[in-house]
Write a protein that holds these residues in place. Structure first.
Motif, PDB file in Angstrom:
ATOM      1  N   ALA A  63       0.841  -1.198   0.000  1.00  0.00           N
ATOM      2  CA  ALA A  63       0.000   0.000   0.000  1.00  0.00           C
ATOM      3  C   ALA A  63       0.874   1.245   0.000  1.00  0.00           C
ATOM      4  O   ALA A  63       1.929   1.288   0.629  1.00  0.00           O
ATOM      5  N   GLY A  64       0.436   2.260  -0.741  1.00  0.00           N
ATOM      6  CA  GLY A  64       1.211   3.495  -0.835  1.00  0.00           C
ATOM      7  C   GLY A  64       0.317   4.710  -0.841  1.00  0.00           C
ATOM      8  O   GLY A  64      -0.892   4.622  -0.591  1.00  0.00           O
ATOM      9  N   TRP A  65       0.906   5.862  -1.170  1.00  0.00           N
ATOM     10  CA  TRP A  65       0.158   7.119  -1.145  1.00  0.00           C
ATOM     11  C   TRP A  65      -1.021   7.107  -2.114  1.00  0.00           C
ATOM     12  O   TRP A  65      -2.046   7.727  -1.847  1.00  0.00           O
ATOM     13  N   ALA A  66      -0.876   6.429  -3.232  1.00  0.00           N
ATOM     14  CA  ALA A  66      -1.905   6.474  -4.267  1.00  0.00           C
ATOM     15  C   ALA A  66      -2.894   5.318  -4.186  1.00  0.00           C
ATOM     16  O   ALA A  66      -3.861   5.293  -4.940  1.00  0.00           O
ATOM     17  N   THR A  67      -2.681   4.383  -3.275  1.00  0.00           N
ATOM     18  CA  THR A  67      -3.504   3.170  -3.258  1.00  0.00           C
ATOM     19  C   THR A  67      -4.981   3.475  -2.998  1.00  0.00           C
ATOM     20  O   THR A  67      -5.856   2.992  -3.717  1.00  0.00           O
ATOM     21  N   GLN A  68      -5.272   4.278  -1.985  1.00  0.00           N
ATOM     22  CA  GLN A  68      -6.678   4.511  -1.644  1.00  0.00           C
ATOM     23  C   GLN A  68      -7.421   5.217  -2.771  1.00  0.00           C
ATOM     24  O   GLN A  68      -8.556   4.863  -3.094  1.00  0.00           O
TER      25      GLN A  68
END
Length: 251
Positions: A63-68
């Motif tokens: 999971a990263g900054w852009a995942t959500q």
């Protein structure tokens, strides 16, 4: 004019001529620095797709900054959502549409190898993706950390129910009406223990810590997460959904 005076005159003249060009020089240097930063950022994002908003979502990436934001974009695009599951090697099956009217379920996706009990219901693909990430990135490591055991089964109270919110005769339809939600009642551990939302939510026990952190961790992927602290109707379960109407409701 002495040699010393002549040298000073040449330096002063050269400096005077450059004064008008300093601004242009700064612009050139600034443009080069910006270009360098953009190129470095592009290279970095290529190696960290979980932070890259333009990279296709792959659930095998952490999971990263852009995942959500990528997850939320899938809420109205089941075709693209299933492409994500295929790209990520997540086993699933697609069921035919069912139901009528407000309870018509065009997207019926079932995770083929997921530890749900008593069965594995068909839910929307975005809800399935969020559930997969929650189990992998939150529940599994959290259970080992707080309870020193793995999770054998995740007990649920159902996903599909053709009804309005709280069973009222009028008002907005529940996300359960299209199986875009699932209610989690507890967790059966590999060591035989059972963690119940109704029984174990309160207090300062490891079980309560696990449930509260599981609730909070679900908020990173689902649109709406409701638990016992929200109201009495959720005293015995965690409500998780991928509503397109809301974003980031975590109560």
């Amino acid at each position: 004019m002495s040699d010393h005076q002549s040298a000073r005159w040449r330096v002063t003249t050269l400096f005077s001529r450059r004064i008008g060009k300093f601004r242009a020089d700064r612009r050139v240097v600034g443009a080069l620095l910006l270009l360098g930063l953009l190129l470095a950022g592009r290279v970095w994002l290529a190696g960290h797709p979980q932070h890259n908003p333009w990279a296709p979502l792959n659930l095998r990436d952490p999971a990263g900054w852009a995942t959500q934001s990528k997850l939320l974009k899938l809420r109205d695009d089941p075709v693209q959502c299933r492409a994500v599951l295929e790209r990520s090697d997540v086993a699933f099956s697609t069921l035919d549409p069912a139901g009528e009217g407000a309870c018509r379920r065009e997207d019926r996706t079932r995770l083929s190898a997921f530890p749900l009990s008593p069965d594995t219901p068909a839910i929307t693909c975005p809800a399935a993706v969020a559930l997969h990430i929650w189990e992998r990135d939150v529940l599994t490591p959290l259970a080992q950390e707080t309870l020193d055991s793995g999770i054998a089964q995740i007990r649920h109270l159902g996903a599909y129910s053709c009804r309005r919110l709280y069973g009222r005769d009028e008002g907005p339809w529940s996300e359960h009406a299209t199986a875009n939600a699932i209610d989690i009642a507890g967790f059966e551990l590999e060591d035989g223990r059972y963690i119940s939302v109704l029984r174990d939510w309160q207090g300062n026990t490891p079980e309560a810590e696990f449930l509260r952190k599981a609730h909070q961790g679900a908020c990173d992927g689902f649109s709406t997460v409701l638990g016992p602290d929200y109201n009495a109707a959720h005293a015995d379960h965690l409500h998780l959904d991928m509503s397109p109407r809301w974003r980031g409701v975590c109560r």
